[in-house]
Design a protein around this motif. Sequence first.
Motif, mmCIF file in Angstrom:
data_model
loop_
_atom_site.group_PDB
_atom_site.id
_atom_site.type_symbol
_atom_site.label_atom_id
_atom_site.label_comp_id
_atom_site.label_asym_id
_atom_site.label_seq_id
_atom_site.Cartn_x
_atom_site.Cartn_y
_atom_site.Cartn_z
ATOM 1 N N THR A 43 -12.158 -22.634 -4.535
ATOM 2 C CA THR A 43 -13.482 -22.715 -5.145
ATOM 3 C C THR A 43 -13.494 -23.923 -6.083
ATOM 4 O O THR A 43 -12.439 -24.412 -6.508
ATOM 5 N N LEU A 44 -14.697 -24.387 -6.395
ATOM 6 C CA LEU A 44 -14.804 -25.551 -7.274
ATOM 7 C C LEU A 44 -14.253 -25.261 -8.668
ATOM 8 O O LEU A 44 -13.650 -26.136 -9.292
ATOM 9 N N SER A 45 -14.423 -24.036 -9.145
ATOM 10 C CA SER A 45 -13.901 -23.693 -10.476
ATOM 11 C C SER A 45 -12.365 -23.699 -10.483
ATOM 12 O O SER A 45 -11.755 -24.097 -11.471
ATOM 13 N N GLN A 46 -11.741 -23.287 -9.379
ATOM 14 C CA GLN A 46 -10.282 -23.356 -9.292
ATOM 15 C C GLN A 46 -9.820 -24.812 -9.337
ATOM 16 O O GLN A 46 -8.835 -25.137 -9.992
ATOM 17 N N LEU A 47 -10.525 -25.688 -8.625
ATOM 18 C CA LEU A 47 -10.135 -27.092 -8.581
ATOM 19 C C LEU A 47 -10.386 -27.799 -9.911
ATOM 20 O O LEU A 47 -9.620 -28.688 -10.290
ATOM 21 N N GLN A 48 -11.440 -27.435 -10.619
ATOM 22 C CA GLN A 48 -11.752 -28.102 -11.888
ATOM 23 C C GLN A 48 -10.671 -27.856 -12.948
ATOM 24 O O GLN A 48 -10.532 -28.643 -13.878
ATOM 25 N N LYS A 49 -9.869 -26.811 -12.781
ATOM 26 C CA LYS A 49 -8.754 -26.568 -13.698
ATOM 27 C C LYS A 49 -7.711 -27.686 -13.587
ATOM 28 O O LYS A 49 -6.961 -27.921 -14.520
ATOM 29 N N TYR A 50 -7.671 -28.334 -12.435
ATOM 30 C CA TYR A 50 -6.692 -29.404 -12.194
ATOM 31 C C TYR A 50 -7.296 -30.792 -12.411
ATOM 32 O O TYR A 50 -6.707 -31.782 -11.988
ATOM 33 N N ARG A 51 -8.426 -30.871 -13.048
ATOM 34 C CA ARG A 51 -9.078 -32.156 -13.282
ATOM 35 C C ARG A 51 -8.151 -33.047 -14.113
ATOM 36 O O ARG A 51 -7.637 -32.643 -15.138
ATOM 37 N N ASN A 52 -7.920 -34.253 -13.596
ATOM 38 C CA ASN A 52 -7.046 -35.248 -14.234
ATOM 39 C C ASN A 52 -5.606 -34.746 -14.400
ATOM 40 O O ASN A 52 -4.883 -35.207 -15.273
ATOM 41 N N LYS A 53 -5.192 -33.810 -13.564
ATOM 42 C CA LYS A 53 -3.816 -33.311 -13.544
ATOM 43 C C LYS A 53 -3.307 -33.395 -12.107
ATOM 44 O O LYS A 53 -4.067 -33.625 -11.174
ATOM 45 N N ASP A 54 -2.017 -33.165 -11.936
ATOM 46 C CA ASP A 54 -1.430 -33.149 -10.588
ATOM 47 C C ASP A 54 -1.826 -31.872 -9.871
ATOM 48 O O ASP A 54 -1.646 -30.773 -10.393
ATOM 49 N N PHE A 55 -2.374 -32.032 -8.679
ATOM 50 C CA PHE A 55 -2.697 -30.895 -7.815
ATOM 51 C C PHE A 55 -1.945 -31.122 -6.515
ATOM 52 O O PHE A 55 -2.391 -31.848 -5.630
ATOM 53 N N LEU A 56 -0.751 -30.557 -6.415
ATOM 54 C CA LEU A 56 0.109 -30.773 -5.253
ATOM 55 C C LEU A 56 -0.162 -29.718 -4.193
ATOM 56 O O LEU A 56 -0.404 -28.552 -4.510
ATOM 57 N N THR A 106 1.246 -31.330 3.505
ATOM 58 C CA THR A 106 1.715 -31.742 2.193
ATOM 59 C C THR A 106 0.767 -32.805 1.656
ATOM 60 O O THR A 106 0.046 -33.452 2.419
ATOM 61 N N GLY A 107 0.792 -32.989 0.367
ATOM 62 C CA GLY A 107 -0.042 -34.023 -0.229
ATOM 63 C C GLY A 107 -0.456 -33.665 -1.635
ATOM 64 O O GLY A 107 0.179 -32.858 -2.326
ATOM 65 N N ARG A 108 -1.582 -34.255 -2.026
ATOM 66 C CA ARG A 108 -2.084 -34.016 -3.373
ATOM 67 C C ARG A 108 -3.600 -34.096 -3.372
ATOM 68 O O ARG A 108 -4.208 -34.626 -2.450
ATOM 69 N N GLY A 109 -4.183 -33.567 -4.416
ATOM 70 C CA GLY A 109 -5.621 -33.634 -4.602
ATOM 71 C C GLY A 109 -5.946 -34.359 -5.889
ATOM 72 O O GLY A 109 -5.284 -34.161 -6.905
ATOM 73 N N ASP A 110 -6.945 -35.244 -5.840
ATOM 74 C CA ASP A 110 -7.436 -35.939 -7.033
ATOM 75 C C ASP A 110 -8.819 -35.383 -7.334
ATOM 76 O O ASP A 110 -9.745 -35.542 -6.532
ATOM 77 N N ILE A 111 -8.949 -34.750 -8.490
ATOM 78 C CA ILE A 111 -10.192 -34.077 -8.841
ATOM 79 C C ILE A 111 -10.817 -34.784 -10.034
ATOM 80 O O ILE A 111 -10.147 -35.025 -11.049
#
Length: 174
Positions: A4-17, A43-48
């Motif tokens: 969900t978008l709220s789950q992803l926003q917790k990783y804003r400007n942090k590493d999301f592996l 594998t990879g990462r997300g930039d939020i």
Amino acid sequence: MKWTLSQLQKYRNKDFLIDDIIRVDEIKETDPSIREVSPMHITGRGDIDSTKVAFHLKIDGYLILPCSRTLVDVKLPINVETTETFLLQGSEYETEEESHQVKGDVIDLKPIIREILLLEVPMQVFCDDVVSEDAAPQSGKDWEVIHEEDRSKKIDPRLAGLAKFFDENNSSES
């Protein structure tokens, strides 16, 4: 592979592996030539950030496809790197890269991974020259499968006389 978008926003400007193994067996229904799909290692990462989410992914696994010549199973390795961008607030700006619109409050990568795998399936797949018992026949009465290398080495009998003609001309000029 769904957030969900709220789950992803917790990783804003942090590493999301991302390091996950998913099954995408449903692509066999879309493309009946695919006989088997291995579990895909993602594998990879997300930039939020506030306007978009970009996933930098590497997909590893294999597909089992029929050989175009003999119909035996061929293992096609999958090793794809991709970047998928999801726009959070409509298309407020133009980007050079292809992007996806977020529908609702959830980002699901599984349909995109399925689409990437379908695009990786080649038009023709050929197995090694080892022919097994269950393979399609390679010769029959008055026919056989000819490989391109064999064909290029062979001289057309209709033109064999022409090759001799040039040899005779070179010897008469000397």
